[in-house]
Design a protein around this motif. Sequence first.
Motif, PDB file in Angstrom:
ATOM      1  N   UNK A 143       0.836  -1.211   0.000  1.00 47.28           N
ATOM      2  CA  UNK A 143       0.000   0.000   0.000  1.00 47.28           C
ATOM      3  C   UNK A 143       0.862   1.249   0.000  1.00 47.28           C
ATOM      4  N   UNK A 144       0.619   2.098  -0.967  1.00 50.85           N
ATOM      5  CA  UNK A 144       1.446   3.299  -1.142  1.00 50.85           C
ATOM      6  C   UNK A 144       1.052   4.395  -0.151  1.00 50.85           C
ATOM      7  N   UNK A 145      -0.241   4.668  -0.050  1.00 52.23           N
ATOM      8  CA  UNK A 145      -0.685   5.821   0.719  1.00 52.23           C
ATOM      9  C   UNK A 145      -0.733   5.572   2.228  1.00 52.23           C
ATOM     10  N   UNK A 146      -0.882   4.316   2.644  1.00 46.58           N
ATOM     11  CA  UNK A 146      -0.956   3.967   4.076  1.00 46.58           C
ATOM     12  C   UNK A 146       0.364   4.272   4.796  1.00 46.58           C
ATOM     13  N   UNK A 147       1.438   4.431   4.019  1.00 45.52           N
ATOM     14  CA  UNK A 147       2.754   4.690   4.632  1.00 45.52           C
ATOM     15  C   UNK A 147       2.763   6.002   5.412  1.00 45.52           C
ATOM     16  N   UNK A 148       1.855   6.922   5.070  1.00 43.49           N
ATOM     17  CA  UNK A 148       1.808   8.182   5.831  1.00 43.49           C
ATOM     18  C   UNK A 148       1.126   7.968   7.181  1.00 43.49           C
ATOM     19  N   UNK A 149       0.266   6.974   7.252  1.00 42.84           N
ATOM     20  CA  UNK A 149      -0.441   6.687   8.514  1.00 42.84           C
ATOM     21  C   UNK A 149       0.407   5.860   9.467  1.00 42.84           C
ATOM     22  N   UNK A 150       1.105   4.871   8.914  1.00 43.49           N
ATOM     23  CA  UNK A 150       1.832   3.926   9.763  1.00 43.49           C
ATOM     24  C   UNK A 150       3.222   3.637   9.190  1.00 43.49           C
ATOM     25  N   UNK A 210       8.716  -3.462  -6.290  1.00 42.95           N
ATOM     26  CA  UNK A 210       7.493  -2.764  -6.698  1.00 42.95           C
ATOM     27  C   UNK A 210       7.786  -1.770  -7.817  1.00 42.95           C
ATOM     28  N   UNK A 211       6.791  -1.548  -8.674  1.00 47.61           N
ATOM     29  CA  UNK A 211       6.946  -0.553  -9.736  1.00 47.61           C
ATOM     30  C   UNK A 211       7.089   0.840  -9.133  1.00 47.61           C
ATOM     31  N   UNK A 212       6.688   0.977  -7.864  1.00 50.73           N
ATOM     32  CA  UNK A 212       6.747   2.304  -7.242  1.00 50.73           C
ATOM     33  C   UNK A 212       8.188   2.796  -7.072  1.00 50.73           C
ATOM     34  N   UNK A 213       9.178   1.899  -7.221  1.00 47.54           N
ATOM     35  CA  UNK A 213      10.571   2.361  -7.082  1.00 47.54           C
ATOM     36  C   UNK A 213      10.936   3.360  -8.183  1.00 47.54           C
ATOM     37  N   UNK A 214      10.185   3.360  -9.310  1.00 43.37           N
ATOM     38  CA  UNK A 214      10.494   4.316 -10.377  1.00 43.37           C
ATOM     39  C   UNK A 214      10.128   5.741  -9.966  1.00 43.37           C
ATOM     40  N   UNK A 215       9.287   5.853  -8.950  1.00 44.86           N
ATOM     41  CA  UNK A 215       8.977   7.158  -8.358  1.00 44.86           C
ATOM     42  C   UNK A 215       8.655   8.214  -9.389  1.00 44.86           C
ATOM     43  N   UNK A 216       9.441   9.259  -9.383  1.00 44.67           N
ATOM     44  CA  UNK A 216       9.162  10.390 -10.259  1.00 44.67           C
ATOM     45  C   UNK A 216       9.825  10.257 -11.632  1.00 44.67           C
ATOM     46  N   UNK A 217      10.330   9.069 -11.945  1.00 38.68           N
ATOM     47  CA  UNK A 217      10.925   8.819 -13.263  1.00 38.68           C
ATOM     48  C   UNK A 217       9.917   9.163 -14.365  1.00 38.68           C
ATOM     49  N   UNK A 242      12.155   8.108  -5.038  1.00 42.03           N
ATOM     50  CA  UNK A 242      10.873   7.537  -4.597  1.00 42.03           C
ATOM     51  C   UNK A 242       9.910   8.634  -4.153  1.00 42.03           C
ATOM     52  N   UNK A 243       8.607   8.376  -4.368  1.00 43.24           N
ATOM     53  CA  UNK A 243       7.604   9.375  -4.007  1.00 43.24           C
ATOM     54  C   UNK A 243       6.884   9.006  -2.712  1.00 43.24           C
ATOM     55  N   UNK A 244       7.181   7.815  -2.169  1.00 49.45           N
ATOM     56  CA  UNK A 244       6.509   7.405  -0.924  1.00 49.45           C
ATOM     57  C   UNK A 244       7.490   6.609  -0.072  1.00 49.45           C
ATOM     58  N   UNK A 245       7.196   6.516   1.217  1.00 53.86           N
ATOM     59  CA  UNK A 245       8.054   5.709   2.090  1.00 53.86           C
ATOM     60  C   UNK A 245       7.975   4.246   1.668  1.00 53.86           C
ATOM     61  N   UNK A 246       6.783   3.834   1.222  1.00 52.66           N
ATOM     62  CA  UNK A 246       6.637   2.456   0.733  1.00 52.66           C
ATOM     63  C   UNK A 246       7.657   2.184  -0.363  1.00 52.66           C
ATOM     64  N   UNK A 247       7.694   3.078  -1.356  1.00 52.88           N
ATOM     65  CA  UNK A 247       8.633   2.922  -2.476  1.00 52.88           C
ATOM     66  C   UNK A 247      10.068   2.931  -1.959  1.00 52.88           C
ATOM     67  N   UNK A 248      10.339   3.804  -0.992  1.00 51.05           N
ATOM     68  CA  UNK A 248      11.703   3.897  -0.456  1.00 51.05           C
ATOM     69  C   UNK A 248      12.113   2.592   0.231  1.00 51.05           C
ATOM     70  N   UNK A 249      11.165   1.933   0.935  1.00 53.45           N
ATOM     71  CA  UNK A 249      11.531   0.662   1.601  1.00 53.45           C
ATOM     72  C   UNK A 249      11.747  -0.448   0.569  1.00 53.45           C
ATOM     73  N   UNK A 288       2.078  10.340  -1.891  1.00 54.71           N
ATOM     74  CA  UNK A 288       2.957   9.256  -2.325  1.00 54.71           C
ATOM     75  C   UNK A 288       2.632   8.672  -3.678  1.00 54.71           C
ATOM     76  N   UNK A 289       1.460   9.055  -4.217  1.00 51.90           N
ATOM     77  CA  UNK A 289       1.074   8.530  -5.533  1.00 51.90           C
ATOM     78  C   UNK A 289       1.991   9.052  -6.633  1.00 51.90           C
ATOM     79  N   UNK A 290       2.119   8.256  -7.692  1.00 54.29           N
ATOM     80  CA  UNK A 290       2.814   8.748  -8.885  1.00 54.29           C
ATOM     81  C   UNK A 290       1.763   8.864  -9.996  1.00 54.29           C
ATOM     82  N   UNK A 291       1.977   9.748 -10.991  1.00 58.03           N
ATOM     83  CA  UNK A 291       0.923   9.969 -11.993  1.00 58.03           C
ATOM     84  C   UNK A 291       0.652   8.775 -12.900  1.00 58.03           C
TER      85      UNK A 291
END
Length: 431
Positions: free
Chosen positions: A178-185, A218-225, A239-246, A384-387
């Motif tokens: 989960x990308x957005x839940x990283x801000x909560x927990x 995860x594909x989220x590692x591409x972040x703002x690419x 990375x655009x989120x802590x999830x992606x960073x982990x 944390x979302x990417x477009x």
Amino acid sequence: MPQLLEDELFPSTPGKFKMERGHTMNRQFHRCFASTSTMFLWALFLIALTASYLSFQSFVDSGSRYFSASWGGIQWEKQVRNSAQIHRSGGMAVLVTGAAGFVGTHVSLALKKRGDGVVGIDNFNSYYDPSLKRARKSLLNNHGILVVEGDVNDGRLLAKLFDAVAFTHVMHLAAQAGVRYAMENPQSYVQSNIAGLVTLLEVCKSANPQPAIVWASSSSVYGLNEKVPFSESDRTDQPASLYAATKKAGEEITHTYNHIYGLSITGLRFFTVYGPWGRPDMAYFSFTRNILQGKSITVYRGKNQVDLARDFTYIDDIVKGCLGSLDTAKRSTGSGGKKRGPAQYRIFNLGNTSPVTVPELVNILERHLKVKAKRNIVDMPGNGDVPFTHANISYAQREFGYKPTTDLQTGLKKFVRWYLSYYGYSSKIVN
Ligand SMILES: O=C(O)[C@H]1O[C@H](OP(=O)(O)OP(=O)(O)OC[C@H]2O[C@@H](n3ccc(=O)[nH]c3=O)[C@H](O)[C@@H]2O)[C@H](O)[C@@H](O)[C@@H]1O
């Protein structure tokens, strides 16, 4: 006569004090000696009683620990070994972490069906409805797959599993998703995706033989690419989120274990996986639920009112990618914590290569559900979302013939069918 009795009771033995004094004194002495001895005997008896009570108590304690623990014991080890039994020649024994998760369940079933040995581990946390995880577990159990209830942070449990079975492969899918839940927990991401990963790698590196490891990045590692489509060699340092960073950290950490200990590593960058038995926290799933319940859905929109898009990938295609990775994974080169030579290190995109916008995803769901969605369109919050995401899959194609075959329209139809039947809706809804 009394004397005789006394002599019988307290016979004089060589070297012992002889009773030569008067009768009375003799009696007093005997009485005194008798009471001291009795006390002594009683004391001995009490000490023995206490000692045996204590040792019985500790036996009961250790026994109850032994029997009440969710793992351990001869019976448990037997179950683990049975589940890991290989039923095809050249087959593998795979430890699947996160086995009661979405991808874990599908991969475990596919491995078992083709004759590989599978043992699952899952902590059944409550990030989303644990009853869905329990239902997946029942499904796995019905196919002869044992799912051990435990956490990848529990090194003792992992070591015990490796004691019971010489796993040839580990399919590591346990993670805080989960990308957005990283801000909560935020801590749960560090705990699962970093600490848990290191614990697992420590056990794998010490195992003899070492297993080959395939794990979910995860594909989220591409972040703002912004370069499209995303290739494995593109930059992943934004990375655009802590999830992606982990997940990115996981790629670096696994590289270290590959380099130092000779562990064979394959990282898979999954692109927004969807399908039956999916994750309720994901958009396609929560949209379906809300549309059926007549509730509104929130559709995020990117900068300059551009629609967000994802390279949605159907679960069966992902399973093929996982199995292809396991099948082409080379052996680890180390043993017992020592590297013997360079080992394989790979990272693959597993996507669908055809991104679809989120509003189009909703259109498809509306058609399958025959219900109009109540759309609440809002600007994408900075959470944390990417477009967009878009996979270049040529590397996986080259290495093991990865070729996704399910488009979003077809895949969502299968998902909706499953959803309606699982949650008890009339199946007439789907075309
Ligand atoms: O492939 C990946 O790397 C990631 O894919 C998904 O992350 P995401 O693509 O964000 O998937 P969803 O949460 O289902 O969101 C899909 C799209 O719907 C949008 N969305 C989500 C939720 C919502 O209420 N409204 C909405 O418009 C999101 O902004 C996103 O563009 C998974 O949740 C991650 O665990 C996984 O690592």
